[in-house]
Scaffold this active site. Sequence first.
Site, mmCIF file in Angstrom:
data_model
loop_
_atom_site.group_PDB
_atom_site.id
_atom_site.type_symbol
_atom_site.label_atom_id
_atom_site.label_comp_id
_atom_site.label_asym_id
_atom_site.label_seq_id
_atom_site.Cartn_x
_atom_site.Cartn_y
_atom_site.Cartn_z
ATOM 1 N N ASP A 52 0.812 -1.293 -0.033
ATOM 2 C CA ASP A 52 0.117 -0.086 0.028
ATOM 3 C C ASP A 52 0.993 1.394 0.163
ATOM 4 O OD1 ASP A 52 -2.989 0.567 0.797
ATOM 5 O OD2 ASP A 52 -1.812 2.177 1.507
ATOM 6 N N ALA A 76 -4.977 5.006 -6.931
ATOM 7 C CA ALA A 76 -5.899 5.988 -6.291
ATOM 8 C C ALA A 76 -7.195 5.534 -5.946
ATOM 9 C CB ALA A 76 -5.786 7.300 -7.206
ATOM 10 N N TYR A 142 -13.383 13.731 -5.161
ATOM 11 C CA TYR A 142 -12.277 13.041 -5.945
ATOM 12 C C TYR A 142 -11.375 14.070 -7.094
ATOM 13 C CZ TYR A 142 -10.533 10.452 -10.077
ATOM 14 O OH TYR A 142 -9.764 9.942 -11.090
ATOM 15 N N ASN A 171 -13.402 9.779 -20.530
ATOM 16 C CA ASN A 171 -13.791 8.394 -19.851
ATOM 17 C C ASN A 171 -13.128 7.211 -20.661
ATOM 18 O OD1 ASN A 171 -16.076 10.176 -19.704
ATOM 19 N ND2 ASN A 171 -17.040 8.470 -18.794
HETATM 20 N N1 UDP Z 1 -24.323 6.160 -16.673
HETATM 21 C C1 UDP Z 1 -25.897 5.546 -16.871
HETATM 22 N N2 UDP Z 1 -26.075 4.423 -16.335
HETATM 23 C C2 UDP Z 1 -24.925 3.756 -15.597
HETATM 24 C C3 UDP Z 1 -23.784 4.111 -15.637
HETATM 25 C C4 UDP Z 1 -23.475 5.340 -16.148
HETATM 26 O O1 UDP Z 1 -26.665 6.143 -17.545
HETATM 27 O O2 UDP Z 1 -25.575 2.522 -15.066
HETATM 28 C C5 UDP Z 1 -24.074 7.486 -17.614
HETATM 29 C C6 UDP Z 1 -23.437 8.636 -16.566
HETATM 30 O O3 UDP Z 1 -24.614 9.091 -16.101
HETATM 31 C C7 UDP Z 1 -22.863 9.211 -17.535
HETATM 32 C C8 UDP Z 1 -22.277 8.256 -18.545
HETATM 33 O O4 UDP Z 1 -22.978 6.996 -18.491
HETATM 34 O O5 UDP Z 1 -23.482 10.322 -18.203
HETATM 35 C C9 UDP Z 1 -20.846 7.748 -18.214
HETATM 36 O O6 UDP Z 1 -20.605 7.287 -16.851
HETATM 37 P P1 UDP Z 1 -19.553 6.587 -16.075
HETATM 38 O O7 UDP Z 1 -19.969 6.468 -14.807
HETATM 39 O O8 UDP Z 1 -19.195 5.327 -17.112
HETATM 40 O O9 UDP Z 1 -18.378 7.550 -16.345
HETATM 41 P P2 UDP Z 1 -18.084 8.987 -15.726
HETATM 42 O O10 UDP Z 1 -18.666 10.036 -16.634
HETATM 43 O O11 UDP Z 1 -18.865 9.321 -14.378
HETATM 44 O O12 UDP Z 1 -16.649 9.313 -15.442
#
Ligand code: UDP
Length: 331
Positions: A52, A76, A142, A171
């Site tokens: 860690d 992280a 975060y 993403n």
């Molecule tokens: N999203 C969704 N349903 C899910 C997970 C994500 O509609 O079960 C949407 C979320 O609101 C965002 C996009 O998909 O607009 C990408 O989300 P993710 O969590 O993959 O990445 P983030 O943009 O939060 O880093």
Amino acid sequence: MPRYLVTGGAGFVGSHAVLALLDRGDEVVVLDNLTQGHRAAVPAGVTLVEADLGDSARVAEVFATWRFDAVLHFAALSIVGASMREPLHYISENVAHSLRLADAAIKAGCLRFVLSSTAALFGNPDRVPIDEECRIAPSNPYGDSKRMVEEGLAWASRIHGLRYAALRYFNAAGSDPAGRAGEDHDPETHLVPLAIDAALERRPALTVFGEDYATPDGTCIRDYVHVTDLAQAHIAALERIETHGSCRYNIGSGNGASVRDVIAAVERIGGRKVPHSIGPRRAGDPAVLVAASDRLRAETGWQPRHGSLDDIVRTAWAWREAHPQGYADRP
Ligand code: UDP
């Protein structure tokens, strides 16, 4: 032969960066506590130090054992929602671990450092696409923890001559085109793997988090960047800091895709429907996050090679189909 320390090298983006370094013939030591990472994600022949980053004695021992050309720091806490529930835990761990790691590296004479940073630095952006001059205003702990780490590194750069690259990922998705690594989080919160698993009937139907955003189809738009392209950006950044010193780059494909676009791509590639329903918005989700990666392209020559959403979904689908239990399927 150059040697790199990769923290979090058993995790999603880190494991793909390890492959990119090995493909160049570099030597890699992975440091990972395996809470999110997977032993099976570390290729044979790569030393895994299971430790860690909070264990300063072990970290010092690592720097005393090997001489590194640079540190690539992926390890992280990285779930936005969890950071909203436990802000102080997120901030204290991410900031303390990262800056102590940089300090240990500097004391050992290793003055090259690449940080996994995030688009979450920009919160609700003041303009889109988001370039490096956009206002830094994280809307969750975060993102703020990464802002603080970037600032700490800037001081180390001024005072100790540390050369660092802060790479703000959008993403990350997809998986190694050769099938050597993939995405396996527990819990999984990301759209691409959740949509694929819903299509494969391995998980319940997907919930679309809101369809009342001010976007053409009402769902959120994100910039999905292939994890292998992201890994290559680390190589480009290492070369850049060598010749030009510290830098900060936003990294995306430059293309926005809505949640509905992702569902359609999964259905097209997988040849199966993605069962889904519409739910409420997820707290803290901005409507549109798309990167302007022009600076990275212009200064390093980096180009996304797997930039299309179909490439991302095709590789992610192949890995998840081949590994129903993720890394638990592998020895
Ligand atoms: N999203 C969704 N349903 C899910 C997970 C994500 O509609 O079960 C949407 C979320 O609101 C965002 C996009 O998909 O607009 C990408 O989300 P993710 O969590 O993959 O990445 P983030 O943009 O939060 O880093």
